[in-house]
Design an enzyme around this catalytic site. Sequence first.
Site, PDB file in Angstrom:
ATOM      1  N   ARG A 149     -43.785  21.568 -40.554  1.00  0.00           N
ATOM      2  CA  ARG A 149     -44.559  22.771 -40.225  1.00  0.00           C
ATOM      3  C   ARG A 149     -45.819  22.386 -39.461  1.00  0.00           C
ATOM      4  NH1 ARG A 149     -47.596  24.515 -43.926  1.00  0.00           N
ATOM      5  NH2 ARG A 149     -46.095  24.356 -45.616  1.00  0.00           N
TER       6      ARG A 149
ATOM      7  N   TYR B   8     -46.886  45.081 -22.999  1.00  0.00           N
ATOM      8  CA  TYR B   8     -45.596  45.022 -23.696  1.00  0.00           C
ATOM      9  C   TYR B   8     -45.690  45.839 -24.990  1.00  0.00           C
ATOM     10  CZ  TYR B   8     -41.751  42.943 -26.349  1.00  0.00           C
ATOM     11  OH  TYR B   8     -40.629  42.748 -27.098  1.00  0.00           O
TER      12      TYR B   8
ATOM     13  N   ASP C  19     -50.896  37.616 -20.603  1.00  0.00           N
ATOM     14  CA  ASP C  19     -49.497  37.437 -20.969  1.00  0.00           C
ATOM     15  C   ASP C  19     -48.757  37.132 -19.662  1.00  0.00           C
ATOM     16  OD1 ASP C  19     -46.787  37.750 -21.530  1.00  0.00           O
ATOM     17  OD2 ASP C  19     -47.109  39.332 -23.005  1.00  0.00           O
TER      18      ASP C  19
ATOM     19  N   LYS D 176     -38.009  34.404 -22.477  1.00  0.00           N
ATOM     20  CA  LYS D 176     -37.636  35.014 -21.205  1.00  0.00           C
ATOM     21  C   LYS D 176     -37.415  33.935 -20.142  1.00  0.00           C
ATOM     22  CE  LYS D 176     -38.417  38.536 -23.839  1.00  0.00           C
ATOM     23  NZ  LYS D 176     -39.708  39.242 -23.874  1.00  0.00           N
TER      24      LYS D 176
HETATM   25  C1  LIG Z   1     -40.582  39.779 -24.900  1.00  0.00           C
HETATM   26  C2  LIG Z   1     -42.012  39.842 -24.613  1.00  0.00           C
HETATM   27  C3  LIG Z   1     -42.963  39.564 -25.603  1.00  0.00           C
HETATM   28  C4  LIG Z   1     -42.578  39.263 -27.048  1.00  0.00           C
HETATM   29  O1  LIG Z   1     -41.909  38.058 -27.152  1.00  0.00           O
HETATM   30  P1  LIG Z   1     -40.771  37.749 -28.270  1.00  0.00           P
HETATM   31  O2  LIG Z   1     -40.320  36.382 -27.899  1.00  0.00           O
HETATM   32  O3  LIG Z   1     -39.712  38.800 -28.108  1.00  0.00           O
HETATM   33  O4  LIG Z   1     -41.436  37.832 -29.588  1.00  0.00           O
HETATM   34  C5  LIG Z   1     -44.305  39.583 -25.245  1.00  0.00           C
HETATM   35  N1  LIG Z   1     -44.685  39.892 -23.996  1.00  0.00           N
HETATM   36  C6  LIG Z   1     -43.806  40.184 -23.020  1.00  0.00           C
HETATM   37  C7  LIG Z   1     -44.296  40.510 -21.656  1.00  0.00           C
HETATM   38  C8  LIG Z   1     -42.441  40.169 -23.300  1.00  0.00           C
HETATM   39  O5  LIG Z   1     -41.578  40.474 -22.331  1.00  0.00           O
END
Ligand SMILES: *Cc1c(COP(=O)(O)O)cnc(C)c1O
Length: 386
Positions: free
Chosen positions: A53, A106, A179, A204
């Site tokens: 962890r 998001y 982000d 992503k």
């Molecule tokens: C998918 C996404 C998130 C969240 O991420 P997870 O891996 O699904 O927890 C945050 N910001 C954006 C822009 C996203 O597309």
Amino acid sequence: MASKNDEQFETRAIHAGQQFDPTTGAIIPPVYLTSTFVQDGIGGFRGGYEYARGGNPTRTSLETLLASLEGAKHGLSFASGLAAEDALLRAALGPGDRIVLGNDAYGGTHRLIDRIHGKWGVENAVVEMGDLSAVSKAVAAGQTKMLWLETPSNPLMKISDIAELAEIGHAAGAIVVVDNTFASPYLQQPLALGADVVVHSTTKYLGGHSDVLGGAVVLNDDALEEKVRFLQFASGGVSGPMDAWLTTRGIKTLAVRMDRHSANAQAIAEHLVGHPALETVYYPGLPEHSGHELAKRQMRSFGGMISVALKGGPKAARKFAESTRVFQLAESLGGVESLIGYPSEMTHASVKGTPLEVPENVIRLSVGIESVDDLLADLDRALPRR
Ligand SMILES: *Cc1c(COP(=O)(O)O)cnc(C)c1O
């Protein structure tokens, strides 16, 4: 070969944090599927590892790589994008503090900030990031500690000026977070533009193959890094070794994938403009897009995400989303395969009835790296004739 930060992005994506195995010469470092580490006498840690962890060499490799890609000092890897965001929010904010975020953040980020952190006394305000005077006003109010932006935004592909917004945030004493999930570090480098922290859903584009969840916090500030690192250890939202390894493997091809995602999306956006069934095509690579000039300055190319608004309203939008064959109907984005989604009922269902609500005639495309001819034919077949 260890990678130095003076090497180009494509080289670092393959080599940063990726030393071959010194005992066997295996070019790919082993996946350390272990939860604990044997000690040479009490407290005698090999390489500093004690319990997974707190740290695991496979995760360390990915964290080194993530930092290198964003040109940062520190990278921290988590089990998901939202786990990463949660650790950052808890590290930086406390009761009575305020966070200002974009009205197109998001949906899951808004839900986390509003419904989870809101309960613990963190206030939030939602603003239009394109309206700089509104942002200045919003960050001057209350005890604003954080400004959170996302560009290109989801799903309407609005472009925010990272450098300008960083100045506005800093003038108010706020930490500026970007982000960078939609652009990826290959297309956009927020820290170089003045932001303090980058977060990613590595699920992503970074992972890139729709086979693993993950998230990251990337930053330069040592004191904040220490707090996020402590939370990562103390609350445990870490990425497991197999997940970290899959993400690292995906990142090796990030540059070539992003080039193709962008080229395919550009061709599709240009093809869709003026289609009789469509009201609007949202893609920053189109000269008529309101953020085009800014995106040209701020990004290497315009990425793989396109949204369209259908003239026929929600009914036509739903039918379109259910009619493609190569574009598969699914949440998420950024994988090699093309996806189609209906944000108002899928990715953005959690923000229905809030200022972040998405129009019901909007469809989002995550353009993959298949043959662009097949993608164009698929869309033409699925769109209403008029
Ligand atoms: C998918 C996404 C998130 C969240 O991420 P997870 O891996 O699904 O927890 C945050 N910001 C954006 C822009 C996203 O597309």
